[in-house]
Motif scaffolding. Structure first.
Motif, PDB file in Angstrom:
ATOM      1  N   PRO A   1      -0.891   5.332 -12.235  1.00 55.00           N
ATOM      2  CA  PRO A   1      -0.259   4.574 -11.145  1.00 55.00           C
ATOM      3  C   PRO A   1      -0.123   3.101 -11.503  1.00 55.00           C
TER       4      PRO A   1
ATOM      5  N   THR B   1       0.847  -1.183   0.000  1.00 61.01           N
ATOM      6  CA  THR B   1       0.000   0.000   0.000  1.00 61.01           C
ATOM      7  C   THR B   1       0.890   1.242   0.000  1.00 61.01           C
ATOM      8  N   LYS B   2       0.271   2.390  -0.085  1.00 57.74           N
ATOM      9  CA  LYS B   2       1.050   3.627  -0.023  1.00 57.74           C
ATOM     10  C   LYS B   2       1.776   3.757   1.311  1.00 57.74           C
ATOM     11  N   ASP B   3       1.261   3.105   2.333  1.00 56.58           N
ATOM     12  CA  ASP B   3       1.864   3.203   3.658  1.00 56.58           C
ATOM     13  C   ASP B   3       3.114   2.352   3.812  1.00 56.58           C
TER      14      ASP B   3
END
Length: 425
Positions: A268, A68-70
């Motif tokens: 993306p 994920t982006k995290d």
């Protein structure tokens, strides 16, 4: 905590990466390794009902899914480790791992690697992430002369930013600031016309020393090498930089980096799987996912494991020869060899290595005579370490001053590996 992976939580030493050596059944000097699987004569004598696993899980974790982006920076930096030169590849005597050896998730991490304005420069030019590895020659005293090497790769959005960052970091080291810092001497290495080089000489407890900083822009990567040696060994520093760059350029070109928006036509790209090799799900997880600042909850190849090993050359060789291309690093560590014999080789080689460093045989956990356990009294306490093979897999657990906890971890790890896919690719 000491283990074969050298450095894990808060600067303590962990044991993943090059397991215990000293476990060969044919060697009178080594430790006996009980084998899991195989024919009836080598059948395991494990008693699952007798195992004490404490509160640790005894089944594989659910699959991790996509990044994920995290956490994409963790996944990318961990993957990058396999494509960063390990110092022993530059000089086989650089076998003592040092800090900084870690993932670079932010420009702020550069303050642990470079002085001056490097962190600000990286931020200005949009550094994405990187990885750094450090090692030195072995010495018996602080006053002994030694050689050291830092190898770092930083990824930028594009080649222009990488080139500008290299120039500005070099300028920052060679320009005297108002506080008197930045006094490196600009130099050149004839065979490296595209590398920005500066040197510094200073006195140390071991005598006069010389160090060299080298920045090289390589496509959208910045390759950095720092080499240090006694002053009368200055030629080695230049040779080390040249050798490091000779290896690093072709290696980083093989890195399958996650495309940026610009590289993917403004769209993306699908994020990669966290556990691409489906091995991390077999390791016991940490309660705190950030316990090791992004270096664990990871899957590494032989080179990635070697960076943080207490014996980098042995780790790299053994895992390569065993076909252990995918290795999980978490609260415990898991190795997956190409076959059962490879798993046994990992246990034997890693065990013999630790016994040569003063580890002694320790009792196996109740119900798990297959486990090979060692211990060593150190200034930080008693280090306990256990390995167990199960088919193609090897589980590794370790800790300090808590043998019961280590026994519980390796027992739980064994039960997890009972459920592992022995046909995984």
């Amino acid at each position: 905590m000491r283990s074969r992976t050298w450095l894990r939580r808060a600067g303590a030493i962990a044991c993943a990466g090059a397991v215990l050596a000293g476990c060969g059944t044919d060697s009178s000097d080594g430790l006996s390794v009980a084998k899991s699987g195989g024919d009836a004569s080598s059948a395991s004598t494990v008693d699952p009902a007798a195992l004490d696993t404490g509160s640790y899980p005894t089944s594989p974790a659910p699959e991790f899914g996509r990044a994920t982006k995290d956490n994409i920076l963790d996944v990318e930096t961990q993957r990058l480790a396999e494509f960063v030169v390990v110092p022993f590849e530059v000089d086989p005597n650089l076998v003592t791992a040092k800090m900084p050896t870690m993932v670079i998730r932010s420009h702020e991490n550069l303050n642990s690697v470079l002085s001056g304005n490097a962190a600000d420069v990286a931020k200005t030019h949009g550094m994405l992430y990187g990885y750094v590895s450090t090692a030195a020659t072995s010495t018996t005293a602080v006053t002994d002369p030694s050689r050291s090497l830092v190898q770092m790769v930083l990824r930028f959005e594009n080649a222009d930013d990488a080139s500008a960052a290299a120039q500005e970091m070099h300028t920052g080291l060679t320009t005297v600031d108002t506080d008197g810092t930045g006094v490196e001497t600009p130099e050149t290495i004839g065979i490296l016309p595209n590398t920005l080089v500066s040197t510094s000489e200073y006195s140390y407890s071991a005598g006069p020393e010389v160090s060299v900083n080298a920045f090289t822009a390589h496509n959208n990567y910045l390759l950095y090498t720092w080499a240090k040696a006694p002053a009368d060994d200055k030629e080695w520093t230049a040779e080390a930089v040249a050798r490091a760059l000779d290896l690093q350029g072709p290696l980083i070109d093989q890195f399958p980096a996650q495309p940026t928006l610009a590289q993917n036509g403004g769209e993306p790209a699908e994020l990669p799987m966290i556990d691409q090799d489906k091995i991390l799900l077999y390791a016991i997880p940490e309660g705190d996912e950030q316990a090791d600042s992004g270096n664990d909850m990871a899957s590494y190849g032989p080179r990635g494991m070697a960076h943080r090993s207490i014996n980098p050359p042995l780790t790299y060789r053994v895992l390569t020869e065993a076909g252990s291309d995918h290795n999980a690093v978490y609260k415990t560590n898991v190795y997956r060899a190409s076959d059962d014999a490879g798993a046994q080789m990992i246990v034997e080689e890693f065990g013999n290595d630790l016994t040569s460093q003063g580890y002694v045989e320790a009792p196996s956990p109740q119900g798990l005579p297959d486990a090979v356990c060692l211990s060593k009294d150190t200034t930080d306490g008693t280090t306990d370490y256990c390995l167990v093979a199960n088919g193609r897999y090897v589980g590794e657990a370790y800790g300090t001053d808590d043998k019961k906890d280590v026994d519980q971890k390796i027992s739980a790890q064994y039960l997890i590996l009972e459920q592992a896919d022995q046909n995984a690719e």
